[in-house]
Scaffold this motif. Sequence first.
Motif, mmCIF file in Angstrom:
data_model
loop_
_atom_site.group_PDB
_atom_site.id
_atom_site.type_symbol
_atom_site.label_atom_id
_atom_site.label_comp_id
_atom_site.label_asym_id
_atom_site.label_seq_id
_atom_site.Cartn_x
_atom_site.Cartn_y
_atom_site.Cartn_z
ATOM 1 N N LYS A 83 0.836 -1.211 0.000
ATOM 2 C CA LYS A 83 0.000 0.000 0.000
ATOM 3 C C LYS A 83 0.865 1.252 0.000
ATOM 4 O O LYS A 83 0.607 2.207 -0.727
ATOM 5 C CB LYS A 83 -0.933 0.013 1.211
ATOM 6 C CG LYS A 83 -2.087 -0.944 1.100
ATOM 7 C CD LYS A 83 -2.961 -0.875 2.338
ATOM 8 C CE LYS A 83 -4.078 -1.889 2.278
ATOM 9 N NZ LYS A 83 -4.917 -1.880 3.481
ATOM 10 N N SER A 84 1.897 1.244 0.825
ATOM 11 C CA SER A 84 2.796 2.385 0.919
ATOM 12 C C SER A 84 3.519 2.628 -0.406
ATOM 13 O O SER A 84 3.591 3.768 -0.888
ATOM 14 C CB SER A 84 3.812 2.141 2.038
ATOM 15 O OG SER A 84 4.799 3.118 2.034
ATOM 16 N N CYS A 85 4.032 1.577 -1.008
ATOM 17 C CA CYS A 85 4.735 1.706 -2.282
ATOM 18 C C CYS A 85 3.786 2.176 -3.382
ATOM 19 O O CYS A 85 4.160 3.007 -4.220
ATOM 20 C CB CYS A 85 5.383 0.381 -2.676
ATOM 21 S SG CYS A 85 6.771 -0.092 -1.611
ATOM 22 N N LYS A 90 2.009 6.474 -6.955
ATOM 23 C CA LYS A 90 0.902 7.312 -7.440
ATOM 24 C C LYS A 90 1.242 8.794 -7.302
ATOM 25 O O LYS A 90 0.979 9.579 -8.207
ATOM 26 C CB LYS A 90 -0.370 6.983 -6.667
ATOM 27 C CG LYS A 90 -1.604 7.609 -7.238
ATOM 28 C CD LYS A 90 -2.847 7.137 -6.517
ATOM 29 C CE LYS A 90 -4.093 7.730 -7.144
ATOM 30 N NZ LYS A 90 -5.307 7.241 -6.505
ATOM 31 N N THR A 91 1.826 9.177 -6.164
ATOM 32 C CA THR A 91 2.172 10.591 -5.968
ATOM 33 C C THR A 91 3.250 11.038 -6.957
ATOM 34 O O THR A 91 3.298 12.200 -7.336
ATOM 35 C CB THR A 91 2.651 10.879 -4.527
ATOM 36 O OG1 THR A 91 3.772 10.055 -4.237
ATOM 37 C CG2 THR A 91 1.548 10.656 -3.528
ATOM 38 N N GLN A 92 4.108 10.097 -7.368
ATOM 39 C CA GLN A 92 5.150 10.422 -8.340
ATOM 40 C C GLN A 92 4.641 10.282 -9.779
ATOM 41 O O GLN A 92 5.390 10.521 -10.721
ATOM 42 C CB GLN A 92 6.356 9.507 -8.143
ATOM 43 C CG GLN A 92 7.060 9.728 -6.817
ATOM 44 C CD GLN A 92 8.222 8.774 -6.625
ATOM 45 O OE1 GLN A 92 8.796 8.268 -7.579
ATOM 46 N NE2 GLN A 92 8.581 8.534 -5.376
ATOM 47 N N ALA A 93 3.388 9.876 -9.940
ATOM 48 C CA ALA A 93 2.741 9.712 -11.252
ATOM 49 C C ALA A 93 3.542 8.789 -12.163
ATOM 50 O O ALA A 93 3.710 9.060 -13.352
ATOM 51 C CB ALA A 93 2.506 11.063 -11.911
ATOM 52 N N PHE A 102 10.179 0.952 -9.977
ATOM 53 C CA PHE A 102 10.034 1.595 -8.670
ATOM 54 C C PHE A 102 9.426 0.629 -7.660
ATOM 55 O O PHE A 102 9.904 0.510 -6.529
ATOM 56 C CB PHE A 102 9.162 2.845 -8.782
ATOM 57 C CG PHE A 102 8.816 3.449 -7.447
ATOM 58 C CD1 PHE A 102 9.726 4.250 -6.785
ATOM 59 C CD2 PHE A 102 7.599 3.182 -6.838
ATOM 60 C CE1 PHE A 102 9.425 4.785 -5.542
ATOM 61 C CE2 PHE A 102 7.285 3.714 -5.598
ATOM 62 C CZ PHE A 102 8.204 4.520 -4.948
ATOM 63 N N MET A 103 8.359 -0.056 -8.057
ATOM 64 C CA MET A 103 7.683 -0.988 -7.145
ATOM 65 C C MET A 103 8.620 -2.125 -6.734
ATOM 66 O O MET A 103 8.648 -2.517 -5.567
ATOM 67 C CB MET A 103 6.418 -1.556 -7.802
ATOM 68 C CG MET A 103 5.310 -0.548 -7.981
ATOM 69 S SD MET A 103 4.684 0.104 -6.420
ATOM 70 C CE MET A 103 3.841 -1.330 -5.774
ATOM 71 N N LYS A 104 9.381 -2.629 -7.676
ATOM 72 C CA LYS A 104 10.316 -3.712 -7.378
ATOM 73 C C LYS A 104 11.313 -3.267 -6.321
ATOM 74 O O LYS A 104 11.544 -3.964 -5.323
ATOM 75 C CB LYS A 104 11.037 -4.139 -8.660
ATOM 76 C CG LYS A 104 11.959 -5.298 -8.488
ATOM 77 C CD LYS A 104 12.576 -5.679 -9.814
ATOM 78 C CE LYS A 104 13.536 -6.832 -9.657
ATOM 79 N NZ LYS A 104 14.149 -7.213 -10.929
#
Length: 110
Positions: A83-85, A90-93, A102-104
């Motif tokens: 959820k945090s990631c 999302k904030t970084q679009a 990024f998620m990895k």
Amino acid sequence: MKKLIAVACLGLFVTVSAPVFAGAQQEKMKGCNAEAKADALKGDERKAFMSKCLKKDYTLKAAEGAKPEEKAALPAARQNKMKSCNADAKTQALKGDERKAFMKNCLKGE
């Protein structure tokens, strides 16, 4: 026509759900590999152990010693991290391959 639609839907379901099941299997494989290394198994002995370990009813040694509360906390902690990631991405679009990378890294803790 109905059979064709049913086969197409089934194919889509298998394609979409396969990565979900693969993740759990990959985690089990990592645990089995760690146990095999810890026990210094090689050759046919390792092969037989891996076959037994990857079966559904086998419990990894690391999971045996954990308390029930700890077992429940691990998926919750992973879910919170996800959820945090997701929120950060999302904030970084971020989209596409940038988001994937990024998620990895985020889920690894980097």
